[in-house]
Scaffold this active site. Sequence first.
Site, PDB file in Angstrom:
ATOM      1  N   LYS A   1     -57.782 103.197  19.033  1.00  0.00           N
ATOM      2  CA  LYS A   1     -57.286 103.708  17.687  1.00  0.00           C
ATOM      3  C   LYS A   1     -56.716 102.480  16.905  1.00  0.00           C
ATOM      4  O   LYS A   1     -55.403 101.984  16.941  1.00  0.00           O
ATOM      5  CB  LYS A   1     -56.068 104.724  18.088  1.00  0.00           C
TER       6      LYS A   1
ATOM      7  N   GLY B   1     -47.684  96.542  18.656  1.00  0.00           N
ATOM      8  CA  GLY B   1     -47.111  97.008  17.287  1.00  0.00           C
ATOM      9  C   GLY B   1     -45.596  96.900  17.558  1.00  0.00           C
ATOM     10  O   GLY B   1     -45.248  95.796  18.168  1.00  0.00           O
ATOM     11  N   SER B   2     -45.024  97.602  16.870  1.00  0.00           N
ATOM     12  CA  SER B   2     -43.220  97.400  16.645  1.00  0.00           C
ATOM     13  C   SER B   2     -42.844  97.856  17.821  1.00  0.00           C
ATOM     14  O   SER B   2     -43.215  98.681  18.810  1.00  0.00           O
ATOM     15  CB  SER B   2     -42.952  98.423  15.705  1.00  0.00           C
ATOM     16  N   THR B   3     -41.455  97.173  18.264  1.00  0.00           N
ATOM     17  CA  THR B   3     -40.683  97.274  19.376  1.00  0.00           C
ATOM     18  C   THR B   3     -40.319  98.718  19.399  1.00  0.00           C
ATOM     19  O   THR B   3     -40.212  99.463  20.448  1.00  0.00           O
ATOM     20  CB  THR B   3     -39.527  96.494  19.295  1.00  0.00           C
ATOM     21  N   GLU B   4     -39.964  99.361  18.076  1.00  0.00           N
ATOM     22  CA  GLU B   4     -39.428 100.847  18.006  1.00  0.00           C
ATOM     23  C   GLU B   4     -40.351 101.735  18.584  1.00  0.00           C
ATOM     24  O   GLU B   4     -40.231 102.651  19.535  1.00  0.00           O
ATOM     25  CB  GLU B   4     -39.320 100.892  16.468  1.00  0.00           C
TER      26      GLU B   4
ATOM     27  N   GLY C   1     -43.023 101.009  20.466  1.00  0.00           N
ATOM     28  CA  GLY C   1     -43.451 100.717  22.202  1.00  0.00           C
ATOM     29  C   GLY C   1     -42.398 101.301  22.864  1.00  0.00           C
ATOM     30  O   GLY C   1     -42.628 101.746  24.013  1.00  0.00           O
TER      31      GLY C   1
ATOM     32  N   GLU D   1     -47.254  94.694  23.468  1.00  0.00           N
ATOM     33  CA  GLU D   1     -47.026  93.553  22.942  1.00  0.00           C
ATOM     34  C   GLU D   1     -46.373  93.873  21.556  1.00  0.00           C
ATOM     35  O   GLU D   1     -46.916  94.389  20.699  1.00  0.00           O
ATOM     36  CB  GLU D   1     -48.488  92.603  22.573  1.00  0.00           C
TER      37      GLU D   1
ATOM     38  N   CYS E   1     -46.718  88.855  14.487  1.00  0.00           N
ATOM     39  CA  CYS E   1     -45.560  89.155  15.648  1.00  0.00           C
ATOM     40  C   CYS E   1     -45.011  87.990  16.118  1.00  0.00           C
ATOM     41  O   CYS E   1     -43.685  87.910  16.440  1.00  0.00           O
ATOM     42  CB  CYS E   1     -46.204  90.163  16.976  1.00  0.00           C
TER      43      CYS E   1
ATOM     44  N   GLU F   1     -36.698  91.479  12.959  1.00  0.00           N
ATOM     45  CA  GLU F   1     -38.045  91.405  12.458  1.00  0.00           C
ATOM     46  C   GLU F   1     -38.311  91.799  11.006  1.00  0.00           C
ATOM     47  O   GLU F   1     -38.402  92.888  10.886  1.00  0.00           O
ATOM     48  CB  GLU F   1     -39.109  91.722  13.496  1.00  0.00           C
TER      49      GLU F   1
END
Lengths: 495, 353
Positions: free
Chosen positions: A200, A252-255, A257, A274, A308, A406
């Site tokens: 995706k 992608g983003s930590t949020e 993730g 990651e 990143c 970030e």
Amino acid sequence: MTRQAASAPRRLDFATELTRWEYAAAPETTKVEIAPRYGHFIGGEFVGPIGGGGHFASVNPATEQPLCEVAQGSEADVDAAVRAARDALPAWAGLPGKERAKYIYRIARRIQERARELAVLETIDGGKPIRESRDVDIPLAAAHFFYHAGWADKLGFAFAGHEPKPVGVCGQIIPWNFPLLMAAWKLAPALACGNTCVLKPAETTPLTALRLAEICAEVGLPPGVVNVVTGDGRTGAAVVNHPGVDKIAFTGSTEVGKKIAAAVAGTGKRLTLELGGKSPNIIFEDASIDQAVEGIVEGIYFNQGHVCCAGSRLFVQESVLDEVVEKLRIRMASLRVGDPLDKNTDIGAINSMQQLATIRRYVEAGVAEGARLHEVNGHPLPDRGYWCRPSFFTGVQPSHVVAREEIFGPVLAVMSFRTPEEAITRANNTPYGLAAGVWTDKGSKIFEIARRLKAGVVWLNTYNKFDPASPFGGFKESGFGREGGLQGLRSYVQL
Amino acid sequence: MSAPFALLTARTVDPVMAQQRAASFTRRSIKTSAKAAGLRLALSMVDLTTLEGKDSPEKVRSLCRKAVRPFERDEELLGERLPSCAAVCVYPSMVAVAREEFGKVEEEGRRGLKGPAPSEGEGALKRVKVASVATGFPSGQYPLSVRLADTERAIADGADEIDMVINRGAFLAGRYAEVAEEIREVAAVCDASRSGAFPGPVHLKVILETGELETLDNVRRASDIAIANIRDGDFIKTSTGKVQPAATMPVTLVMLEAIRDECLRNGRRIGMKPAGGIRTAKQALHYLVMVWETTWGIGIEASGHQGTEAEGSAWLSPDLFRFGASTLVNDLLRQIMKERTGRYSAGYDFSEA
């Protein structure tokens, strides 16, 4: 701090000189075909969306013009893709490794053959300068396929004493900052290990993933081994929540993730993440300063800072702070910001309007908290498109938002330190742990500091060097699992 | 006035990133108007060189003519007068020959024999300079008294510029003070005011012979030593052309960084001359890109806020940048012709020096 005024020059009476040398426009002229509308790539062919997801436009961030329409993947679309992958799995997993390798090699070769087209697509869809898509993204993507093709028939050696088996159907969700390269990072090891995939791509940058799907069909990859479903976060959620998926790989983003980790918990699905970073770049007084300044620029302004592992926190030993800042100012003034298709552009367009707004919010927050903003690049910007001048902050406190969160843009936080202990403590004082840079001419210091930095990748006297043989991944909130190298294979096999 | 930053220790150079940066200049795409301007600028920066044991007065004379008017048919075929080269660069024994030939060129110009004199031509120099290698070129393996006498003689014969070699033996043995002292003595010889037939200042170019120094750390150290002991407007130069490798992009970058640092710290402008191995117009443009992007905004008074239109570079001028070359000139001419006519000329369309 003022610069020494230059003396009156001793002139030799030469009549010819240029005080400014304007580079003429050098646009990349390769034309690429883009269909007005794309469906999903499921079971080896492009199919229209089912389940009423409809289409949305993919926009060129440098011009704000729509490029084409892509499908919004619905749960039904994702289900069809997962079924196709499931159906293809036994035959693909059952192929001898050396046969799988042939397909992967062919994909790599085809990427090289179509490199110019892919580079242009990457640039117009995502905004990154053609110089980078041409010299970094596309060659590295091909290299990842080549490298993993080599592993396909050697997995028994990679995991000696085991009989590695594929994990199954892999759901892979990738970001918009390196669209084709991230697709390569995900697909190549999965295919080498005998898995089938549902990929995706990010909603703002789906075009090269769709072109890669075309390449898979071109090289005769069995239908269903690679499926591409486009769409936004809802499509990603459908992939994550689909019961037929054995493994989720997300960049992608930590949020997001964290949400994925929560959704996958207890389902038995494997997971690698990651995520974000706020990587420290540490410059000691004995470093080669001019090269370290190159490393700063490479670290934070590469790909508009949409990286990143960007070296977004700069720690400079106090005794060389003035020199580093002065030289950084000079270097930044020479960066060329603008049309991403111009071969001389160093900094292209910000990927999307939303991301531009995010970056602006952070810059305003930095100013509001009392840090000093340096925006030294005066290169004229185009009228249309999403643009952000590269900048850095000095006078940054560790508690400032620009030093902690970030930003994912061309904005650097500069801080100073006095002792190596202080540098290590402050570098590690972050929820992230993706990458770090260390600059010193002293070998013993390099190894001591590198050993104590809590980061998945530590670059020494260089920055942002990538190689398919080198594992990449984070500590703490930067995620877990590795991509690339022997270690990267581990996520795609059952032992 | 305080310098913006102090130099703490000897600067080190990390070769990996220096090479990466140097390579980045070769990926610039210089097209159309930028290329046209760059080719002409490069032509005006050439120190047209012949440094062989078999050099004859006749060869030096034709070299001088070539330097004054690199392409005799420029007005006919291009509709413009191309710039002259910056200088001819010869052995001391040929200085008098070169000076005499330039005297003839000026005389012909005054009498209107061969079109306008170089000083009046569009974009031409007031006069092509005579540069002489000296100080026991290329090895420098002679007593200092001999090297200084060599220099004095070249100046007396009419040299405008002296290309000296440093004492590499002393440098590699770590006797830096000796290297510095010898440069100062040669500079003092150049500084002594000239009288008689050839008044005017004598410029000094210090050849580091980077091919023998090997490391970029050494290149930087030798650059710093030379810069500290020469005068504003003097040059540092990569190579004699007699040792391989001669000029390379990373070496030139490191030397330019030393020059830039001197301008930032002390406000002095030191010139740069890569020599040897630059044969094509494309290479020359790569070097100019490097000069432009390394010295951008340095040594020019910003007449407004920084980083904007007011900025440029003082080094995009033969005052502060030269190419030590010979075959380069005809390739520049070939490219200039190609720009104008869309076709490549044959080698024999341009005169050999």
